[in-house]
Design a protein around this motif. Structure first.
Motif, short mmCIF file in Angstrom:
data_model
loop_
_atom_site.label_atom_id
_atom_site.label_comp_id
_atom_site.label_asym_id
_atom_site.label_seq_id
_atom_site.Cartn_x
_atom_site.Cartn_y
_atom_site.Cartn_z
N ALA A 120 -33.27 28.07 0.06
CA ALA A 120 -32.07 28.68 -0.53
C ALA A 120 -32.38 30.13 -0.89
O ALA A 120 -33.38 30.42 -1.53
N GLU A 121 -31.51 31.01 -0.45
CA GLU A 121 -31.70 32.44 -0.71
C GLU A 121 -30.45 33.01 -1.34
O GLU A 121 -29.35 32.49 -1.17
N ASN A 122 -30.62 34.10 -2.09
CA ASN A 122 -29.46 34.81 -2.62
C ASN A 122 -29.03 35.90 -1.63
O ASN A 122 -29.61 36.04 -0.55
N GLU A 123 -28.03 36.66 -2.01
CA GLU A 123 -27.48 37.69 -1.11
C GLU A 123 -28.48 38.80 -0.80
O GLU A 123 -28.33 39.51 0.18
N GLN A 124 -29.52 38.95 -1.65
CA GLN A 124 -30.55 39.97 -1.42
C GLN A 124 -31.70 39.44 -0.57
O GLN A 124 -32.67 40.15 -0.34
N GLY A 125 -31.64 38.18 -0.12
CA GLY A 125 -32.69 37.60 0.69
C GLY A 125 -33.86 37.06 -0.11
O GLY A 125 -34.90 36.72 0.46
N GLU A 126 -33.70 36.96 -1.43
CA GLU A 126 -34.76 36.40 -2.27
C GLU A 126 -34.70 34.87 -2.20
O GLU A 126 -33.63 34.29 -2.10
N LEU A 127 -35.87 34.25 -2.29
CA LEU A 127 -36.01 32.81 -2.15
C LEU A 127 -35.93 32.13 -3.50
O LEU A 127 -36.62 32.51 -4.44
N LEU A 128 -35.11 31.09 -3.60
CA LEU A 128 -34.99 30.31 -4.82
C LEU A 128 -36.12 29.30 -4.89
O LEU A 128 -36.34 28.54 -3.96
N LEU A 129 -36.85 29.30 -6.01
CA LEU A 129 -37.92 28.35 -6.23
C LEU A 129 -37.73 27.64 -7.56
O LEU A 129 -37.11 28.18 -8.49
N ILE A 130 -38.28 26.44 -7.64
CA ILE A 130 -38.21 25.61 -8.83
C ILE A 130 -39.64 25.46 -9.35
O ILE A 130 -40.54 25.13 -8.59
N GLN A 131 -39.82 25.67 -10.65
CA GLN A 131 -41.16 25.55 -11.22
C GLN A 131 -41.38 24.13 -11.73
O GLN A 131 -40.55 23.57 -12.44
N HIS A 132 -42.52 23.55 -11.35
CA HIS A 132 -42.90 22.22 -11.84
C HIS A 132 -43.26 22.36 -13.31
O HIS A 132 -44.14 23.15 -13.67
N ALA A 133 -42.61 21.60 -14.16
CA ALA A 133 -42.77 21.75 -15.61
C ALA A 133 -44.20 21.52 -16.09
O ALA A 133 -44.68 22.25 -16.96
#
Length: 149
Positions: A26-39
C-alpha cells in the motif's frame, strides 16, 4: 494418563501444507510505502494474511488491509505471485507450510482519517522506499523480489 502432544508427534507423520496468502504493498500519493510496526518485536511489515476458504485472493487482500490498518482501497492490482522453497515455514512439530503469496498494490488516498492514524500509537507509518526501517523477513523478501520482477 495422557502423554503430552509433543510426545505423540513422534508417532505421527509430519505434514506439509500449501498456504495461500495475500500481501498488500500500500502506497500513498507520494509513492511512500505503508508499514505496520509489530508492537512487541519492533520490526515493520506490510499487511499480509491467509486467504480463507471460499474467499477470492483479491478479497483476502482487501480484508487484510482493512483488518490491519482500518483502511480500504478502491482497487487492488496484482503485482506479483511468489512461491518456492524459501517461502517455507517449519514448525516445532515437524509440520511445514509452503506459502504461495499474491502481492497486490493499492493506493491509499490520504485524508483526515489516514492522517490521524499515521505516526500515532496505531503503529502505522509511510516510508520512502529508498529508506525503509528494519523489516520482518517475509516483508523484506517480498519487497526485494518485487523489485526484481
Amino acid at each position: 494418563m495422557n502423554p503430552p502432544a509433543r510426545d505423540l508427534a513422534q508417532y505421527i507423520a509430519n505434514r506439509s501444507h500449501i498456504v495461500v496468502k495475500a500481501a498488500v504493498r500500500a502506497e500513498n500519493e507520494q509513492g511512500e510505502l505503508l508499514l505496520i510496526q509489530h508492537a512487541e518485536q519492533g520490526h515493520w511489515r506490510i499487511p499480509v494474511g491467509r486467504m480463507r476458504p471460499g474467499e477470492a485472493i483479491e478479497d483476502a487482500a482487501h480484508r487484510e488491509l482493512w483488518e490491519e490498518t482500518g483502511w480500504t482501497a478502491s482497487s487492488m492490482i496484482l503485482e506479483t505471485l511468489h512461491s518456492g522453497p524459501d517461502l517455507r515455514q517449519l514448525h516445532s512439530s515437524g509440520d511445514e507450510d509452503y506459502y504461495v503469496i499474491a502481492l497486490f498494490r493499492a493506493l491509499i488516498i490520504q485524508d483526515r482519517l489516514v492522517e490521524s492514524r499515521v505516526n500515532s500509537e496505531a503503529g502505522l507509518k509511510f516510508f520512502d522506499p529508498s529508506s525503509l526501517p528494519l523489516l520482518n523477513g517475509l516483508s523484506r523478501l517480498l519487497l526485494e523480489r518485487s523489485k526484481m520482477d
